[in-house]
Design a protein around this motif. Structure first.
Motif, PDB file in Angstrom:
ATOM      1  N   LEU A  63       3.996   4.414   0.494  1.00 15.84           N
ATOM      2  CA  LEU A  63       5.167   3.842  -0.177  1.00 15.84           C
ATOM      3  C   LEU A  63       4.852   3.511  -1.633  1.00 15.84           C
ATOM      4  N   ALA A  66       4.321   6.896  -3.483  1.00 11.85           N
ATOM      5  CA  ALA A  66       5.561   7.643  -3.711  1.00 11.85           C
ATOM      6  C   ALA A  66       6.493   6.924  -4.680  1.00 11.85           C
ATOM      7  N   SER A  67       6.538   5.602  -4.595  1.00 14.26           N
ATOM      8  CA  SER A  67       7.453   4.833  -5.433  1.00 14.26           C
ATOM      9  C   SER A  67       7.020   4.794  -6.889  1.00 14.26           C
ATOM     10  N   THR A 213      13.551   3.189  -8.024  1.00 10.84           N
ATOM     11  CA  THR A 213      12.818   4.058  -7.100  1.00 10.84           C
ATOM     12  C   THR A 213      12.104   3.250  -6.031  1.00 10.84           C
ATOM     13  N   LEU A 217      13.086   3.755  -2.016  1.00  7.85           N
ATOM     14  CA  LEU A 217      12.110   4.201  -1.029  1.00  7.85           C
ATOM     15  C   LEU A 217      11.654   3.074  -0.117  1.00  7.85           C
ATOM     16  N   THR A 221      12.218   3.263   3.875  1.00  3.77           N
ATOM     17  CA  THR A 221      11.024   3.320   4.713  1.00  3.77           C
ATOM     18  C   THR A 221      10.969   2.158   5.694  1.00  3.77           C
ATOM     19  N   ALA A 404       5.649  12.657  -6.194  1.00  2.00           N
ATOM     20  CA  ALA A 404       6.580  11.702  -5.599  1.00  2.00           C
ATOM     21  C   ALA A 404       7.363  12.352  -4.471  1.00  2.00           C
ATOM     22  N   ARG A 407       4.939  12.898  -1.451  1.00  2.00           N
ATOM     23  CA  ARG A 407       4.618  11.653  -0.745  1.00  2.00           C
ATOM     24  C   ARG A 407       5.856  11.063  -0.073  1.00  2.00           C
ATOM     25  N   ALA A 408       7.015  11.162  -0.730  1.00  3.57           N
ATOM     26  CA  ALA A 408       8.236  10.651  -0.115  1.00  3.57           C
ATOM     27  C   ALA A 408       8.566  11.428   1.142  1.00  3.57           C
ATOM     28  N   LEU A 412       8.632   9.367   4.604  1.00  5.98           N
ATOM     29  CA  LEU A 412       9.858   9.225   5.389  1.00  5.98           C
ATOM     30  C   LEU A 412       9.735   9.910   6.745  1.00  5.98           C
TER      31      LEU A 412
END
Length: 476
Positions: A63, A66-67, A213, A217, A221, A404, A407-408, A412
């Motif tokens: 998280l 990605a964020s 962002t 996310l 999540t 990003a 990883r997102a 998820l």
């Protein structure tokens, strides 16, 4: 800063050391996204953690990464890619030491979030440095080396984790980062020149975009991970907040004088298609690496080391084939490798699916080999395609966007998967429940991978080999 009149060549000492530094540093961050998977059962037992808490040991890191990886890329472009890379490595080193001494699930999750922040600062910097300091004719091969070694780091994570867990305990999977980070910092300080986007230097920073962002996310999540234990109204509220934040991010980026992400990048069909493919494919990969090693320990009774060795075929394939895949894509264009690779991965996933109680190496090896060949075919061309589709001055942002998205997608997918396949609570300790959930997961992953191949085939239609032109000098 002044101008760097010569780009680095791969065959020079500084070129080799720089490539080693950015490859090893990025590999450490990626390794920590996968090395923890094999230790989850041991961590759960020693710290008395639930399945939801174990998910957050993975997702807390992902998280934050990605964020904030977009922030890391943008800061590197503005303040200096080498500088932000070094800050990220130092941050990651300190957070790793704190993870190694965590005493409760909550402490470990919090320290993993800190680790993810450091990873978000350093990860886009590795690719951006390659794109901005190496000669154009060396970039495809350098990116191939980076992508191959990064893939190896992700694949070898379960093996390294299994060996460390069985020989010294789970805390060593974090402690081993300390000497590695120190080596990367030393090499970067000695060999790597500083570069930045001179047009962005001195401008304001898009704090609103960065905050949105994180909200988008983070809310999504948490909703997916904790859906089984929260009320329907809270779940819907979190989803609504996440959707509003996503829309707000797009609006804010359109209006910002110095946006975190130049939305014009997505006007390029190849850039958009490559990132769409990244989202679904890395979502599937995150699930495969998360659940396979856990399933083999719980359902088949494998040791942590034996389960970790399932990453060995992928490690070998990426080590031997990534540079060749990059060179192939450079010659014929990325469409075929990026369309065929995910489909081959899907076949491999389906071949692994029957593994259950009593599974042996011969049960899973054929599928792992097929999966690994597909992964080796797609990783390098994907990375090179994303960077080639963006102007060099946006190297950090383009790298940050792709990281990003990757990883997102993984974040998820791992967050949503247990609820989708009926796993919750202490089910990760029940062989029957794990077998059923694992097989359903493999079907979902095969579908996602196939979708990724289809997206690449249609989205990359008309792409051509990389042009061989060399710019005169580098703004630094």
């Amino acid at each position: 800063m002044g101008r760097v009149t010569e780009f680095l060549a791969r065959e020079t000492t500084r070129g080799r050391v720089t490539l080693t530094a950015v490859t090893l540093g990025s590999g450490i961050a990626i390794l920590d996204g996968s090395v923890v998977n094999v230790a989850l059962r041991t961590i759960g037992t020693e710290l008395d953690a639930s399945l939801e808490q174990l998910q957050w040991v993975i997702n807390g890191y992902m998280l934050a990464l990605a964020s904030l990886v977009l922030v890391g890329g943008a800061l590197g472009d503005r303040l200096g890619r080498r500088r932000i890379y070094l800050i990220g490595m130092t941050w990651f080193l300190v957070a790793s030491a704190l993870c190694a001494v965590a005493q409760t699930p909550g402490q470990l999750i919090a320290m993993r979030v800190l680790q993810g922040i450091g990873a978000a600062l350093l990860t886009p910097g590795g690719l951006a440095i390659i794109q901005s300091v190496f000669r154009r004719e060396d970039r495809a091969a350098a990116i191939g080396t980076w992508a191959g070694m990064s893939g190896i780091a992700a694949a070898i994570g379960p093996f390294v984790g299994g060996w460390l867990v069985d020989s010294g305990g789970w805390r060593w999977i974090f402690g081993i980062n300390i000497p590695l980070c120190l080596a990367v910092i030393a090499m970067t300080l000695w060999a790597t020149p500083e570069t930045r986007d001179t047009e962005a230097t001195g401008r304001g920073f898009d704090g609103l975009g960065a905050g949105l962002t994180v909200i988008a996310l983070g809310g999504l999540t948490y909703a997916l991970t904790a859906s089984a234990s929260m009320s329907r109204s809270l779940f819907v509220a979190l989803l609504a907040v996440s959707m509003v934040a996503m829309v707000g991010f797009v609006v804010a980026e359109r209006r910002a004088r110095t946006p975190l992400v130049q939305l014009s990048l997505f006007g390029d069909r190849v850039f958009s298609a490559a990132n769409a493919m990244t989202f679904v494919v890395y979502g599937a990969l995150g699930v495969v690496f998360f659940i396979l090693v856990l399933h083999l320990q719980v359902s088949a009774g494998w040791s942590a080391l034996a389960a970790g060795l399932t990453g060995l075929p992928t490690t070998i394939a990426l080590m031997l084939l990534s540079s060749r895949a990059a060179q192939l894509s450079d010659r014929i264009g990325p469409r075929i490798p990026m369309a065929l690779g995910p489909v081959i991965c899907a076949v491999g996933v389906l071949l692994v699916m029957p593994a259950g109680r009593g599974a042996t190496w011969w049960t899973v090896l054929p599928g792992l080999v097929v999966f690994s060949l597909g992964l080796a075919l797609l990783v390098s061309p994907l990375t090179a395609t994303v960077l080639a589709a963006a102007p060099d001055r946006f190297a950090g942002v383009a790298s940050g966007v792709n990281n990003a998205v990757a990883r997102a997608g993984s974040l998820l997918a791992v967050a949503a998967l247990p609820a989708l396949v009926g796993l919750s609570g202490d089910d990760y300790q029940d062989p029957s429940a794990m077998t059923s959930g694992f097989r359903a997961s493999m079907v979902i992953c095969a579908v996602l991978l196939t979708i990724g191949g289809v997206v690449s085939w249609f989205g990359l239609a008309g792409t051509s080999p990389t042009p061989r032109t060399e710019p005169a000098q580098l703004d630094a």
